[in-house]
Structures are given as C-alpha cells and as structure tokens.
Design an enzyme around this catalytic site. Sequence first.
Site, PDB file in Angstrom:
ATOM      1  N   GLY A 154      -2.293   4.337  -3.843  1.00  0.00           N
ATOM      2  CA  GLY A 154      -3.015   3.130  -4.196  1.00  0.00           C
ATOM      3  C   GLY A 154      -2.501   1.913  -3.468  1.00  0.00           C
ATOM      4  O   GLY A 154      -1.484   1.961  -2.771  1.00  0.00           O
ATOM      5  N   ASP A 185      10.971   9.833  -7.878  1.00  0.00           N
ATOM      6  CA  ASP A 185      10.835   9.106  -6.614  1.00  0.00           C
ATOM      7  C   ASP A 185      11.638   7.797  -6.669  1.00  0.00           C
ATOM      8  O   ASP A 185      11.100   6.724  -6.411  1.00  0.00           O
ATOM      9  CB  ASP A 185       9.368   8.822  -6.311  1.00  0.00           C
ATOM     10  CG  ASP A 185       9.132   8.488  -4.832  1.00  0.00           C
ATOM     11  OD1 ASP A 185      10.006   8.832  -4.006  1.00  0.00           O
ATOM     12  OD2 ASP A 185       8.095   7.890  -4.512  1.00  0.00           O
ATOM     13  N   THR A 188       0.855  -1.192   0.000  1.00  0.00           N
ATOM     14  CA  THR A 188       0.000   0.000   0.000  1.00  0.00           C
ATOM     15  C   THR A 188       0.883   1.231   0.000  1.00  0.00           C
ATOM     16  O   THR A 188       1.859   1.313   0.753  1.00  0.00           O
ATOM     17  CB  THR A 188      -0.916   0.023   1.236  1.00  0.00           C
ATOM     18  OG1 THR A 188      -1.737  -1.138   1.235  1.00  0.00           O
ATOM     19  CG2 THR A 188      -1.814   1.255   1.208  1.00  0.00           C
ATOM     20  N   GLY A 189       0.551   2.177  -0.866  1.00  0.00           N
ATOM     21  CA  GLY A 189       1.291   3.420  -0.942  1.00  0.00           C
ATOM     22  C   GLY A 189       0.383   4.614  -0.758  1.00  0.00           C
ATOM     23  O   GLY A 189      -0.787   4.479  -0.372  1.00  0.00           O
ATOM     24  N   GLY A 190       0.897   5.792  -1.043  1.00  0.00           N
ATOM     25  CA  GLY A 190       0.130   7.013  -0.839  1.00  0.00           C
ATOM     26  C   GLY A 190      -1.030   7.162  -1.800  1.00  0.00           C
ATOM     27  O   GLY A 190      -2.022   7.822  -1.493  1.00  0.00           O
TER      28      GLY A 190
END
Length: 977
Positions: free
Chosen positions: A701, A817, A697-699
């Site tokens: 999605g 990133d 899980t990321g910022g």
Amino acid sequence: MRLTMEASSLLMLVSLTLLIDSIHQAKAVPFLQEQAGALLAWKATLQSHPAQLQSWTRGNNTSTWPCSWYGIKCSTHQTSHQEVITEISLRGLRLRGELDALNFTALATLTSIQLSHNRLTGRIPPSIASLGDLRFLILRRNQIRGPLSPALASLKNLRCLMFQENELSGEIPRQIGELENLVTLNLTANHLSGPIPSELGYLKKLVRLDFLNNNLIGPIPRNLGNLTKLTILYLSGNYLSGYVPRELGYLVNLEQLDLGNNKLMCPIPNIFGTLTKLTTLYLNDNQFSGHVPREIGNLNNLENLQLDGNNLSGPLPPGLCSGGRLKNFTAYDNNLSGPLPSSLVQCRSLVRVRLERNQIKGDISELGIHPNLLYMDLSSNKLFGKLSSHWRASGNLTKLCLSSNNLTGEIPTSMGQLPRLGVLDLSLNNLEGDIPSEMGNLNFLFQLNLASNLLHGSIPQEIWALSSLELLDLSSNNLSGMVHESIGNCLKLHSLNLSRNNLKGSIPTTLGLLQNLQYMLDLSDNSFVGAIPSQLSGLVMLDTLNISHNELNGSIPQSFQSMESLISIDVSYNELEGPVPGSRIFQEAQIQWFIHNKMLCGVVKGLPPCSSGATRSKEKRKTYNALVLGIVPSLISLVIVVVILIVRHEMKKSVAINTTNVTQENLFSIWSFDGADVFKQIVEATNDFSNIHCIGTGGYGSVYKARLATSEIFAVKKIHMIKDECRVNEAVFNREIKALVQIRHRNIIKLFGYCSCSQGRFLIYEYMERGDLAGILTNNGRAVELNWRTRTHIVLDVFRALAYMHHDCSSPIVHRDITSKNILLDPEFRACISDFGMAKILNTGGQNLTRLAGTKGYIAPELAYTDNVTEKCDVYSLGVLVLEIFMGSHPGDFISSLSLGTKNNDVSMKDLLDSRLVLPDTETTRKIYCMLTVAVQCLEPNPSRRPTARRANDEICAIKSCEGHVDYLHDLLKIPT
C-alpha cells in the site's frame, strides 16, 4: 697435456652449466611490469576501490612505477639484481573481492603480505606455494573460507601466519608442523574443527600459538611442551577435553596462558606453579574440580587470574597477590570455601575482583584499601564483620556488591566519599543504624540496593538529590518517617521499591514526575494514608504498581486508564471505595489485587458491578435533591434524544462491526464518527489520494498525509488492490486490523480507524511527523539529529513494544518484519513499531506454520529450514535493528562474520558506532555497551539460545549493572574502553 685439456673441458662445462642456471633463474624472476600487471588485474576484480588505490595506475616511468604505489614496497632481487615487489600492505581498506583472483605466481618475490581488516573472500589458492621467500602472511579479519591449504607447508621461510577472524573450516593440516621457522601462528575465530595436530610440537621457534574460538576437539597434545620459546598460548573457546598435560610445565617462558571455555576436567595441575613468568592465567568455564593448587599463589608476576565457572572447592591459595601485581581476579560460580587470604585483603594492585556465589567465609573488616580498585563483587558468600572506614581509600571504585552475606554494624559514612561509585549493593545482610546522609555525595550512583537489612530512621533527603539514580531498593527494613516531595528530582529512576517498612504520611504527588519509572513502583506494607495521587497516572511507562497493605482511602483515580503499560496493579488491604477504572488492565486484573478494601466496584471479575444495590443507594443519597429538582426537564431531554437516535438509525442503516472479516461497505470502525463523512474528509484532505500527499509506498500500500478540516493530521494507508494480488492484500488488511485493534501501547502505532468500501480499503493511523527511521539514517543531515542519547531511547522504545506484543497481549503477536523502515518517529523522537500487515497472532497450543515473510537482512536464519514462526524470529530482527541504529547503516556482512561462539572478535569502536557522530560520553557509552551486548545475544543462530523479548527488555532497560554487560561485550567483541 691430455689431463690439462680434460680439466679445461670440465671447467668450461661447469661454467656453461652455471651460466645456463643463472639464465634460467633470471628468467624465473618475474619482471616488474608483469608484477604490476598482476596487481592491476586484481584491482579490476575488486568491488570497492578506496582512495588509497588511486595511485595504482600505469605510469610513464615503467621501471619504477609500481614501487611508488600505495602499500607496495620494492627491493633488489638477490639473484637477478633487478627491482621486484617484495611487500604488499593494504590493511584496513575494507577491500571487497576474491583472494584467489590475485596471481601469486607473478608475485613470487613477495616476502610480506598484509591484507588484514578487509572483506576478502574465497579460498587460499594453491598458487600461494610459489611464494618461497614469504616471511609474513597476515590475512586477519577477512572472509577467507574453506580449509587451510596444505600448500602452506611449502613456505619454509614463513615466520608469521595470521588468519584469525575468517571463515576457515576443516581440520588444521598436519603439514603446518613443517614450517620450522614459524614464530607466530594465529588462527583465532574461525570454524576449524578436529584435534590440534601433535606435529605442532616440531615448531621449536614458535613464540605465539593462538587457536582461540574455533571448534577444536580432543585433548591438548602433550608435545606442545616442546615449544619452550612459547610466550603466548591461547586455546580457549573450543571443545578441548581431558586433563591438562603436565608437559605444559616445561613452557618456562610462557607469559600468557588461556585455556578457558573448554571442557577440560580433573584437578588443576600444580605444574602451573613452575611457570614463574606467567602474567595471565585463564582457566575459566571448564569442568575443573578439586582445590586450587597452592602453587598458583607463588606466581609473583601474575596480573590476571580467571577461575570462574568450574567446580572448584576448598580454600583460595594463601599466597595470592604475594607479588603485589594481581589486578584482575575472578573465581565466581564455584564452591570455594575458607577465608579470604590476607595477601588478597591487603592487595593494593587489585582492579577487578569477582568471587560471587561461593561459600567463602571470613571477616572483611580490614577490606577496602585498594587505590586502583574499580569493581568488586563478593555477594552470595558467608562473609561476616563490619564495613570499615578504609573504603574511602578506594577512590576509583565504580561498583561494590556485598549482598547476601552476614555483615553487621552500620554503613560507614566513608561510603559517601567514593566519588565514582555507580553501583552499591549491600542488600540481604544484617546492617543496622541510619542510612548515612553522606551518601547524597555519590553523584554518579545509579543503583542503590540496601534491601533486607535492619536499617531504621528516616530516608535522608540527600538521597533524593541523587539525580543519576536508576534503581533504588530500600525494602524490608525498619525505615520510618515520610517520603519527601523532593523524590521528584530522581528523574532517571526505572525501579523504586520502598515496601515493607514503617513509612508514614501521604504518597508524594511528585512521584508522577518520574516518567522513566518503568519496572516497579512498590510502596506496599507501609503506613501511607490519604488518597492515591491522581498524578501517578503520569507514569505512562510503568509495568508494576503495588500500593497494597497501607491505609489509603478514597477511590482509584480514573486517570489511571491512561497507564497503558501497566501489567500489574495491587491496591489490596486499604480502605478504597468506588468504581475502578475501565481500562484493559483492570478488566483483566486478578481479584486478589483489590480484596480487603472498603467498597470497590466495577469491571474487575469478582467485584460487584457499580450498579449494584449498595452502590446505587449511596449514589441516590448523594444526588436525591438534584434528581427531584431536575426530573421533568431530564425526562423531556431523554425523550428528545431517543427520538433523534431512532431517526438517525433509520437514515444511516449502520452496520455492526466485524473485526474478523472486514469487507463491508461504508464501514468505519474504532472512531466514533460517521464513516461516510470521515471518508469524504480524507478524500478532500488528500486531493483524492494525489501523489503530492503521498509520504511512502510499500509492497502492499501507499501512505498519505491527511490534514482534516479540524486541523487534525492522520496517516492514511491505501491498500493496493491489484487484481492478481487482491486476495493477498485483503489478508494483509485484515491481519493488520486484527493485530492493532487489541494493542494499546505508546510505542506501537495507533490505529484510529479502518474503512472498507467500493473505493478501496484504508487504514487510518496516528501521524508520525519525522517519518521512518530508515529514511533518517540514510540522510546524513537528518542522521546527525539522532544523537547517541536519542538512539538509546529509540532502542528502549522498540524493546518495550516488542515485549508487550509477545508477553502482554491476550495471545502473543509476532510482527515478522521488524526493520528500520517500520520504525516511525514523532517530533520528540518517540519510536513506534508500524506496519502489521505481516503480523501473526500465535496459537499458543501448538505450531504456527506460515510462509516465509519479512525483509532480507532481518530474517532469522531458522526460517531457511522451518515454516514454524515464533517470537524468537522478531528477537533476531531486533538484534539487527539495534546494530543498525548505532552503526548508522545496516550491519550487512558484519552479522555473518559475527560468530556467537566467538568471544574475541577484534572489533573497534569505529566498526560499531556511526562515524557521522562524535564519540559518546562515558555514561552514554556504558548504556550503548549494554544495548550492543543484548543485541548480540539476540543474534544467536540457535533460537533457543536467544533471550525472550521480555528478558531482553528487562536487561536493556534496567541496566542495573552495566559492568556485567560490558564484560560480556568485551569478551565477545574485544571493544576497547
């Protein structure tokens, strides 16, 4: 009688005064309990408590308990006759905390403070002036900041002051000149500015003065010549200017003098000839001009002499190495002329010699009797003569570069008797004869360059047994014969150039086995015949393929479409025909790469389409009978197919793809599947996106593992569609698609499809079984699986991908990133860059302004003051990532303490290599050194001084000669080998 009473009264008064003084003095000496309390109070402020400090607790025996603590030593005070703390030695514990939190007033009895190799911060507190008995103050390798406190001048008993590798700023206080007992003054690798105080000339007992790598300016003070006991004087890595004062000739006890990396000018003074005890003299990287003084040749104790990077001219001193001790001699990048001194030619003590890029003339026929020699580079001079058989005596030699000279004769067979030789460059000379088969004995050879000579005969089969070869260049000779299939044994080759010879026969199919071949495969300007082997498509990492100017026939194999890394392919001047492959490299290729062939056609702009009359007529002749015999059933089949397509078109009402604005219902692109059906399969495979199938899980999605009914596994990212952030996340979704649909590279995650529908937005990727790099590095068990060889391969993969994104796409793509969390690994540890939600496709015509994006700890420093994002931002992040890969964790504070203007940081192997692995072998260590060097260059605070991704990739992959890289890294970080 009265006189006697007065005398008695006076005696009582004196006694009373002495008694009161002794009481005051005894009272002034702090009690042991008070000192222990000060240390415990300081310990409580520390952010880390290593195991060594567990002994720092209150004990039952209050009279001696602090004296048994780790790093604490007590002695009896001379005045109060009580036990007091006199020494603190806490080196290398990585303590984190403020230096000024320590109550120095309570510890006024200290004679020695040694807190080096920690992470202490803060300023030097004024209370340090209370340490009147202090003799040793050693705080090297911390993060002490601010100016040097003038309070240090009150430490009259101080003998050793060492603050190197901190963050001190401002000017050096003139009051330091009052420390008349000082023997060692070391302020290396700080941010000190201003001139060197002339008052330092009063420190008559000084033995070592070290101001390496600061920002000092102005001339070298003349009165430093008063320091006649000085044995070490290091002033390099500053901005000192002017001439070298003749007064330095008074320093007759000087053994090491380093003035390199400054702006000193004028001729080198001949007064250095009076410094007969010198073992080290560094004058490199200044603006010295004129001749090298003959007197330097008289320094019989000299072991290290560096004169490189100046404007020196004229001959070398005739007496060099007359004392028989010279080991390291560098004078490259000058305008030196004249012959090599005979004393240097016959010097047996030499270990490293670098004289490249000068105008040195002379016969080298007697060169080679150097039993200790490891490295010699005399390239780009005007040397002549033949290579002698003496070289067999240099059995420790690892690198020999004699390119771009006027050497003649044959390559002696004795060159094959150098068991440790790794680099041999004899290119751009007039050497003739055959390549000795004895060179097949050089098992450690990884770079062989014999280009641009007059060599003839065939290539010895023994060459193809050199399994360590990474670069082989035999171009521009008169070599003949065939290239043997055993070339497939050279599996480590990165670059192969056999062009401009008379080689014959077919191209060996075993070339397709060389999967590490990346930079170049050049077979042009020979007499190769036959078809292009389809096996060459196995060179999936290859950048440049040149097989032009041969006699090749047939067609270009369609399997070349899989060579996604190709940047250039030249097949001109052959007898090729038929269609070219339809991949991107051919679609964007220059017509010059295909001219003067028999009849090529296809997607290359300038070639005829394969449906043209000439091609069609040829195809008709070949298939005429088949068409006649099958015309009726073919027509019937065609009608049926058309009807089916029309019906399906009406039923599904498919919508055209719009890659610039992905917001349409039931849209599924890139895959040639029915979108609704695929989405249904994904929902079933993830149990309607259940947390059980969530793998990250990321910022923006969450990512799910989806195993379809076909047994295919994909990674599905479901974009979070939070109401307040919907527009932002939609932009992330569109950016990732826009970036990835134009990218095809083995080290960039593959986007198989994307879907935008009422249920949400989804991205379907290649599934990478091992997950992200960050997760592996933080898990001790999994991190051990990443051995050193695997980590070097991961670094190579990421550099290749970034170079492709920045330089080989139609418009440069900046990821913004690059972190370990966005590097994914497959079962074979192939690394792929992922998560392009922050990526930006650059406008090459102007600025690219954008909001700050990225992950803290990886963001380039210039983004703190500019909104203009460039490719150099990714390069900085990549530098951080490389350090993280080899250190096993994010480098953190190490980056801020690493000043790239600093060339003598005392960093040990333990600081740079993951302690969970055993130390690497020699060959792998060499590669790691090279990669760390490039990583440090990527971390330059000034983006203009960072290498481009292409240049960094070239350096880090080729590793043509790691010696140069290791030199840089040793200079930069002082890593021991």
